[in-house]
Enzyme design. Structure first.
Site: not given
Length: 718
Positions: A443, A600
């Protein structure tokens, strides 16, 4: 000393997610949001809910059905979690359609009408008859359901019509059938052509029909010789979690196999028109093996995601947010250097999306692809758009003879198929593609460019909080840093060697890497503040992230709060910490911001006795990020960038327009309702600042051309 891991100090994960979606949905009734943006928030909340059922609710149902005696972080059994979820979500859906009804009435005042088929005039009916025969009828396939025709498999999230009918002659028993609504090939929202009624009156505004209503109105065309007794729209949500065998030899093949299984997952939710009879309701529930509370009666159009396309309708700009343009990087423009590489070598450059354009990052990779002095490009990709210029640049780089290594995470949820397609495209171009790592999701967001220069090899690195996706970079807030720092470059090389080969983890110079040492680095930073507080000195933690779930990190935060550390958290979504508990978390404040852009970025600040440790990261503070994913946390050491991130954190915590404050029971209060001073909208502030800096750069450039580059007067030539 209190047991900071006790379940009484934690909230349930799933319930806090529903609370988050409540905050998203609430934006649909905020008067300051333009009308079509309000409708967009209804669609966003619906999209969120679909994924929640496919993954989280499906998981809880599995636990209930398997009889596993699992107790969650808040001390709840699977059955207790499932009961709480159902109660909250049924109320959420009720609110969703109440808000939608209000928005629909307001749209009518602006000339946008969603109408029933029976509201059409004669001219419009003639048009619809032709449209149905030409466009719809040839595509739809009716499916009988009886002893000879078992209930068909219906794909997750597809819209269908349940039909009750009986023959006009002969057997008069009630029969059932299914009409699939072909929204993948026909637009679900159908614009009715402007017409003049026989009375000569022009229709006011624009009129729209839903495809399912048209099919329902003409249902008898599919069942000649039958009377249609009832038609009811319905939609099934299925379990979509992938079951990946970590011992599989071919990860790509295993993911592709699991994707096929996803399409056939067990039903977890039935959405059904609230007008449907008990006969249809019981029939569908029994066929899908669902309980009564798994059925959601919908008093409006099913699947509000359909409005994502509608909110962009031409000619109604006054009903949307004013357009904003991502600005060029002000930092890059301020560096007096002959080229991009020299600028990054001179000083780090920070970009803040979407306020500053993602094209800076794309240009970095495109330039590397064509620069003859670049030897290698290495990059991790988690979510990437299907028409990404980054994919094109990497393919071009390989074709230009450069060494290109890409770790394409094929387990990125709901992007698996696109990522597999992109990976094969890169392989075809000559890139070396790594399809993720068994047992872990990669990720991290990192790009390494290796370049030969006059004084030797130099590494250029981009590290970020967000994905390499130019589309989402226009609506997600993220931070990235471009650097030629030698130690970060060495770490970046070691990181890619770790991913692609059998290299043991090195001693990291700068980067913290999950699941190796990221958790320990977080603990060290929190312990540092605890020590300062116990010594009677200033101690402060400010952290911004998407989700906060990790039990042991939260216990550390409780320990810090009890020691006197001031802790300010900005958490967009899942947050199981309980702020404001006497003796436990009274020094902890939690805010959440839901605005025009999706928050985010992961930003972390620790006072550290005035030395101020600042980090950006790809990781939230969740068990999966710290234990089960390859993640990166990067120290921000360039003083102007430290100050910049401090300002970002401050304006976000000062927001009193789009922010919510969390109460100790898990509820939230809207800070705009409590506002007394000047309104502060963090996202608007960041956008204005980016525009101001860009304007100042343009003005300076114009002044330079005017003063420095102006032609000299003739007498000066003498």
């Amino acid at each position: 000393m209190a047991d900071f891991t006790s379940s009484q100090y934690f909230l349930n994960r799933e319930c806090t997610w529903v609370k988050f979606n409540e905050r998203v949905l609430r934006e649909a009734i905020v008067p300051s949001n333009p009308l079509l943006e309000q409708l967009n928030f209804v669609a966003i909340a619906a999209s969120n809910l679909d994924e929640f059922f496919m993954i989280r609710v499906a998981g809880v149902k599995h636990l209930v059905e398997s009889g596993v005696k699992h107790i969650d972080i808040a001390g709840m059994t699977p059955q207790e979690q499932f009961d709480a979820i159902q109660e909250m979500v049924h109320k959420l859906v009720d609110d969703q359609y109440r808000y939608y009804g209000d928005i629909q009435q307001k749209l009518q005042a602006h000339g946008l009408h969603f109408i029933r088929v029976d509201a059409l005039d004669d001219d419009q009916r003639l048009w619809l008859e032709s449209f149905f025969e030409r466009e719809i009828y040839p595509v739809v396939t009716p499916m009988a359901v009886d002893s000879s025709h078992p209930f068909p498999f219906l794909a997750s999230l597809n819209l269908n019509l349940a039909v009750l009918l009986r023959r006009k002659q002969g057997d008069r028993s009630v029969k059932t059938a299914i009409l699939p609504v072909p929204t993948s090939v026909i637009d679900r929202i159908i614009k009715v052509p402007d017409s003049v009624s026989p009375a000569g009156k022009q229709h006011d505004g624009q009129q729209f029909l839903f495809l399912e209503d048209v099919i329902a109105a003409y249902a008898e065309r599919f069942f000649l010789g039958c009377d249609i007794l009832e038609v009811a729209p319905f939609r099934i949500t299925r379990d979509a979690d992938l079951d990946i065998d970590d011992d599989a030899e071919d990860l790509l093949m295993e993911v592709e196999k699991s994707l096929k299984k996803r399409r056939k997952g067990a039903a977890v939710r039935l959405e059904l028109a609230s007008t449907a009879s008990r006969i249809i309701r019981d029939f569908l529930r029994d066929e899908l093996q669902l309980e009564e509370r798994d059925v959601y009666a919908i008093p409006g159009p099913l699947d509000c995601k359909v409005f994502f396309s509608f909110v962009g309708i031409d000619g109604y700009d006054d009903l949307r947010y004013p357009p904003v343009t991502p600005q060029p990087s002000s930092e890059l423009a301020a560096i007096d250097a002959p080229d991009f590489w020299s600028a990054i070598a001179e000083r780090d450059v920070m970009v803040h999306h979407p306020y500053e354009t993602f094209e800076t990052v794309e240009h970095f990779i495109q330039l590397a692809a064509t620069d003859p002095d670049v030897l290698a490009i290495k990059q991790t990709l988690y979510r990437v758009s299907s028409k990404s210029p980054i994919i094109a640049a990497l393919a071009q780089a390989a074709e230009n003879g450069k060494q290109v290594t890409v770790l394409m995470e094929v387990k990125a949820r709901f992007d698996e198929e696109n990522n597999i397609h992109m990976a094969r495209k890169l392989e075809k171009a000559g890139c070396h593609v790594i399809y993720g790592i068994m047992g872990l999701k990669t990720h991290s967001k990192i790009t390494l460019v290796v370049r030969r220069e006059e004084d030797g090899i130099r590494r250029y690195v981009h590290l970020a909080t967000g994905n390499y996706n130019g589309k989402t970079a226009r609506i997600y807030t993220d931070v990235g840093i471009l650097t030629a720092n030698t130690l970060i470059g060495v770490d970046a090389s070691a990181f890619f060697n770790l991913l692609s080969g059998y290299s043991d983890p090195p001693q990291w110079n700068k980067l913290a890497v999950a699941p190796l040492n990221l958790r320990e680095t977080i603990y060290q930073e929190i312990d540092q503040e605890i020590a300062q507080a116990k010594a009677g000195k200033k101690a402060l933690i400010v952290a911004k992230m998407n989700s906060l779930l990790d039990k042991y990190v939260i216990a550390k935060l409780y320990e810090a709060s009890a020691a006197g550390v001031k802790i300010r958290l900005i958490v967009r979504g899942i947050c199981v910490i309980r702020p404001g508990l006497p003796g436990i978390s009274e020094n902890i404040e939690v805010h959440s911001i839901v605005g025009r852009f999706l928050e985010h970025s992961r930003l972390f600040y620790f006072y550290n006795g005035g030395k101020e440790d600042v980090f950006i990261s790809s990781a939230d503070w969740m068990p999966r990020n710290l234990n089960e994913r390859v993640e990166l946390m990067t120290p921000v050491e360039f003083p102007p960038h430290k100050e910049r991130i401090k300002r970002i954190l401050k304006v976000y915590f000062d927001d009193n327009v789009k922010a919510y404050a969390m109460n100790s029971d898990g509820s939230y209060r809207y800070l705009a309702d409590e506002r007394q001073g000047k309104p502060v909208n963090a996202q608007d502030t960041c956008q204005r600042q980016a525009e101001r800096l860009a304007s100042e750069r343009k003005k300076a450039a114009r002044q330079f051309r005017k003063v420095v580059l102006r032609p000299r007067p003739a007498e000066e030539d003498k």
